[in-house]
Design an enzyme around this catalytic site. Structure first.
Site, PDB file in Angstrom:
ATOM      1  N   CYS A 114       0.414  -1.499  -0.205  1.00  0.00           N
ATOM      2  CA  CYS A 114       0.006  -0.007   0.323  1.00  0.00           C
ATOM      3  C   CYS A 114       0.941   1.283  -0.124  1.00  0.00           C
ATOM      4  O   CYS A 114       0.476   2.190  -0.253  1.00  0.00           O
ATOM      5  CB  CYS A 114      -1.048   0.194   1.377  1.00  0.00           C
ATOM      6  SG  CYS A 114      -2.242  -1.894   1.153  1.00  0.00           S
ATOM      7  N   HIS A 163      -2.923   7.195   3.644  1.00  0.00           N
ATOM      8  CA  HIS A 163      -3.461   5.706   3.008  1.00  0.00           C
ATOM      9  C   HIS A 163      -4.869   5.359   3.386  1.00  0.00           C
ATOM     10  O   HIS A 163      -4.938   5.297   4.455  1.00  0.00           O
ATOM     11  CB  HIS A 163      -2.334   4.480   3.042  1.00  0.00           C
ATOM     12  CG  HIS A 163      -3.420   3.508   2.643  1.00  0.00           C
ATOM     13  ND1 HIS A 163      -3.774   2.942   1.244  1.00  0.00           N
ATOM     14  CD2 HIS A 163      -3.128   2.215   2.945  1.00  0.00           C
ATOM     15  CE1 HIS A 163      -3.608   1.590   1.351  1.00  0.00           C
ATOM     16  NE2 HIS A 163      -3.252   1.425   2.470  1.00  0.00           N
ATOM     17  N   ASN A 165     -10.093   0.170   0.576  1.00  0.00           N
ATOM     18  CA  ASN A 165      -8.324   0.121   0.764  1.00  0.00           C
ATOM     19  C   ASN A 165      -7.917  -0.551  -1.116  1.00  0.00           C
ATOM     20  O   ASN A 165      -8.463  -1.606  -1.474  1.00  0.00           O
ATOM     21  CB  ASN A 165      -8.115  -0.664   1.611  1.00  0.00           C
ATOM     22  CG  ASN A 165      -7.035  -0.723   2.156  1.00  0.00           C
ATOM     23  OD1 ASN A 165      -5.560  -0.284   0.279  1.00  0.00           O
ATOM     24  ND2 ASN A 165      -6.282  -1.460   2.485  1.00  0.00           N
TER      25      ASN A 165
HETATM   26  N1  COA Z   1     -17.728  -8.636  10.224  1.00  0.00           N
HETATM   27  C1  COA Z   1     -17.610  -9.002  11.838  1.00  0.00           C
HETATM   28  N2  COA Z   1     -17.243  -9.967  12.580  1.00  0.00           N
HETATM   29  C2  COA Z   1     -15.435  -9.854  12.237  1.00  0.00           C
HETATM   30  C3  COA Z   1     -15.266  -9.466  11.019  1.00  0.00           C
HETATM   31  C4  COA Z   1     -15.723  -8.805   9.699  1.00  0.00           C
HETATM   32  N3  COA Z   1     -15.845  -8.686   8.604  1.00  0.00           N
HETATM   33  N4  COA Z   1     -13.889  -9.455  10.171  1.00  0.00           N
HETATM   34  C5  COA Z   1     -13.341  -9.934  11.720  1.00  0.00           C
HETATM   35  N5  COA Z   1     -14.522 -10.164  12.919  1.00  0.00           N
HETATM   36  C6  COA Z   1     -14.103 -10.390  14.137  1.00  0.00           C
HETATM   37  C7  COA Z   1     -13.378 -11.056  14.550  1.00  0.00           C
HETATM   38  O1  COA Z   1     -13.551 -12.530  14.290  1.00  0.00           O
HETATM   39  C8  COA Z   1     -13.215 -10.991  16.372  1.00  0.00           C
HETATM   40  O2  COA Z   1     -14.040 -12.025  16.793  1.00  0.00           O
HETATM   41  P1  COA Z   1     -13.412 -12.582  18.580  1.00  0.00           P
HETATM   42  O3  COA Z   1     -13.534 -10.940  19.073  1.00  0.00           O
HETATM   43  O4  COA Z   1     -15.194 -13.224  18.309  1.00  0.00           O
HETATM   44  O5  COA Z   1     -12.319 -13.349  18.081  1.00  0.00           O
HETATM   45  C9  COA Z   1     -13.509  -9.448  16.180  1.00  0.00           C
HETATM   46  O6  COA Z   1     -14.612  -9.441  14.841  1.00  0.00           O
HETATM   47  C10 COA Z   1     -12.761  -8.392  16.618  1.00  0.00           C
HETATM   48  O7  COA Z   1     -11.971  -9.107  15.726  1.00  0.00           O
HETATM   49  P2  COA Z   1     -10.330  -8.117  15.349  1.00  0.00           P
HETATM   50  O8  COA Z   1      -9.753  -8.567  13.951  1.00  0.00           O
HETATM   51  O9  COA Z   1      -9.918  -8.000  16.774  1.00  0.00           O
HETATM   52  O10 COA Z   1     -11.020  -5.992  14.787  1.00  0.00           O
HETATM   53  P3  COA Z   1     -10.388  -4.793  14.529  1.00  0.00           P
HETATM   54  O11 COA Z   1     -11.268  -4.195  15.479  1.00  0.00           O
HETATM   55  O12 COA Z   1      -8.711  -5.128  14.467  1.00  0.00           O
HETATM   56  O13 COA Z   1     -10.473  -4.803  13.102  1.00  0.00           O
HETATM   57  C11 COA Z   1     -10.029  -4.958  10.644  1.00  0.00           C
HETATM   58  C12 COA Z   1      -9.975  -5.768  12.388  1.00  0.00           C
HETATM   59  C13 COA Z   1      -8.928  -6.173  10.195  1.00  0.00           C
HETATM   60  C14 COA Z   1     -10.971  -3.948  10.325  1.00  0.00           C
HETATM   61  C15 COA Z   1      -8.505  -4.537  11.359  1.00  0.00           C
HETATM   62  O14 COA Z   1      -7.665  -4.986  12.485  1.00  0.00           O
HETATM   63  C16 COA Z   1      -7.725  -3.316  10.070  1.00  0.00           C
HETATM   64  O15 COA Z   1      -7.867  -2.585   9.788  1.00  0.00           O
HETATM   65  N6  COA Z   1      -6.086  -3.586  10.064  1.00  0.00           N
HETATM   66  C17 COA Z   1      -5.661  -3.447   8.882  1.00  0.00           C
HETATM   67  C18 COA Z   1      -6.415  -3.548   7.425  1.00  0.00           C
HETATM   68  C19 COA Z   1      -4.985  -4.233   6.978  1.00  0.00           C
HETATM   69  O16 COA Z   1      -4.505  -5.419   6.816  1.00  0.00           O
HETATM   70  N7  COA Z   1      -5.020  -3.356   5.613  1.00  0.00           N
HETATM   71  C20 COA Z   1      -3.828  -3.925   4.824  1.00  0.00           C
HETATM   72  C21 COA Z   1      -2.316  -3.215   4.937  1.00  0.00           C
HETATM   73  S1  COA Z   1      -2.393  -1.502   5.061  1.00  0.00           S
END
Ligand code: COA
Length: 357
Positions: free
Chosen positions: A137, A276, A306
């Protein structure tokens, strides 16, 4: 050497005279002279995803900040989108020729060859140097930095820099942790030779990488480490969401400060922060850490998602068209992505800059 009439003259690096080297002129720099972008027409909203994934519109809106995203049709490749954005950027810049094409992408049409030569060919730029840059990214800011280096050294006078992605090609449609986040699209800029500090000139870059986290955003198979996927999921991007989130906030805060300092700006001087578009909460946390008010942080993630290396040029062109970027604005651009990689730079927004979306 015989030249055909239709073939544009190859760029020849100018001889830097001793008077240029010793004059009081600021150093040569890359100047932004045109912006373009393109999104595939098909929009997929959260309700569409919730029909096939264990997720909800509410979860995606509140945890990621995305309501809908653009997804390319199966027959469309990254190069198709790159050509559309490139055409628009060249038209906006009022140029029919550039000396080089640099394409930032994590989703090339093929592993071999690079996608940029095909894009250059289809833009009528056959025979100019054209190559891909892969930095996740952060790819677009990396690519503009490479292009700025070519211009600074006198190797090229104008460069078309494109960020284009068909992320839908590498996303597991059954993975609720990636399918809501990533999307397709392309954005492009034309950079021309200018002088450091003038409106439109890219400021010093701050950038870096940390391969210790190479597995935080990764396609497990398909490369030389593991050429063939043993499981279906191994063909797709896998993310360690929390880890990426934490590092993205810390690194973009840090690298944005470094770029501002290198430009001799204080954070209070920043009129617009272009981040980004990974997650609206990441962007809010970066702005908050820097102390930049939310109204100074343009965003298009809600309806673009994204788009990885396309994210920054898409946002620049959308914000320009909406009038959110105006002449005289001090603009700080920060990115973070797979690798990990990060990069930031600055520019004073020029007057009369065209953006075609
Ligand atoms: N819908 C519903 N629940 C979801 C979900 C979705 N699409 N995706 C994950 N969950 C759940 C998880 O399973 C977890 O459940 P649990 O508590 O029972 O285990 C809960 O939501 C929290 O998950 P978590 O991963 O802690 O959420 P988060 O707040 O970190 O959000 C992302 C997850 C992926 C949205 C966030 O971490 C993110 O945006 N990260 C960066 C993205 C990335 O990698 N970008 C690429 C490089 S720039």
């Amino acid at each position: 050497m015989r030249r055909t009439r239709s073939r544009p003259q190859a760029y020849v690096a100018p001889v830097i005279s001793s008077s240029d080297a010793t004059s009081a002129l600021p150093p040569r720099a890359a100047r932004l002279i045109g912006l373009g972008s393109w999104l595939p027409p098909r929009q997929v909203d959260n309700a569409d995803l919730a029909e096939r994934l264990d997720t909800s519109d509410e979860w995606i809106r509140t945890r990621i900040g995305i309501a809908s995203r653009h997804i390319a049709d199966p027959g469309m490749a990254t190069s198709d989108m790159a050509v559309e954005a490139g055409l628009r950027a060249m038209k906006a810049a009022g140029v029919e020729h550039v000396d080089a094409v640099v394409l930032a992408t994590a989703t090339p049409d093929h592993h071999v060859p690079g996608t940029a030569p095909l894009v250059a060919h289809r833009l009528g730029l056959s025979h100019v140097p054209a190559f891909d840059v892969g930095a996740g990214c952060s790819g677009f800011v990396y690519a503009t930095t490479v292009a700025a280096g070519l211009i600074h050294a006198g190797t090229a006078g104008t460069v078309l820099v494109i960020g284009a992605e068909k992320m839908s090609a590498i996303i597991d449609p059954a993975d609720r942790s990636t399918a809501p986040i990533f999307a397709d699209g392309a954005g492009a800029v034309v950079l021309a030779s200018g002088r450091a500090g003038e409106p439109g000139a890219l400021g010093p870059v701050a950038w870096g990488s940390d391969g210790e986290h190479a597995d935080a955003v990764q396609i497990p198979s398909g490369g030389s480490r593991n050429p063939s996927a043993s499981a279906r999921e191994e063909r797709y991007v896998y993310i360690k969401g929390n880890e990426v989130f934490r590092h993205a906030v810390r690194r973009m805060d840090q690298v944005a400060r470094e770029a501002a300092t290198a430009a001799q700006w204080s954070i209070q001087d920043i009129d617009r922060l272009i981040v980004h578009q990974a997650n609206a909460r990441i962007n809010a946390a970066v702005a908050n850490a820097l102390g930049v008010p939310p109204q100074h942080v343009p965003s298009n993630i809600a309806h673009v998602g994204n788009t990885s290396a396309a994210s920054i040029p898409l946002l620049l062109s959308h914000a320009a068209v909406k009038g959110q970027l105006a002449a005289g604005h001090r603009v700080l651009v920060a990115s973070f992505g797979a690798g990990f990689t990060w990069a930031a730079t600055t520019l004073l927004w020029p007057s009369g800059l065209q953006a075609i979306t």
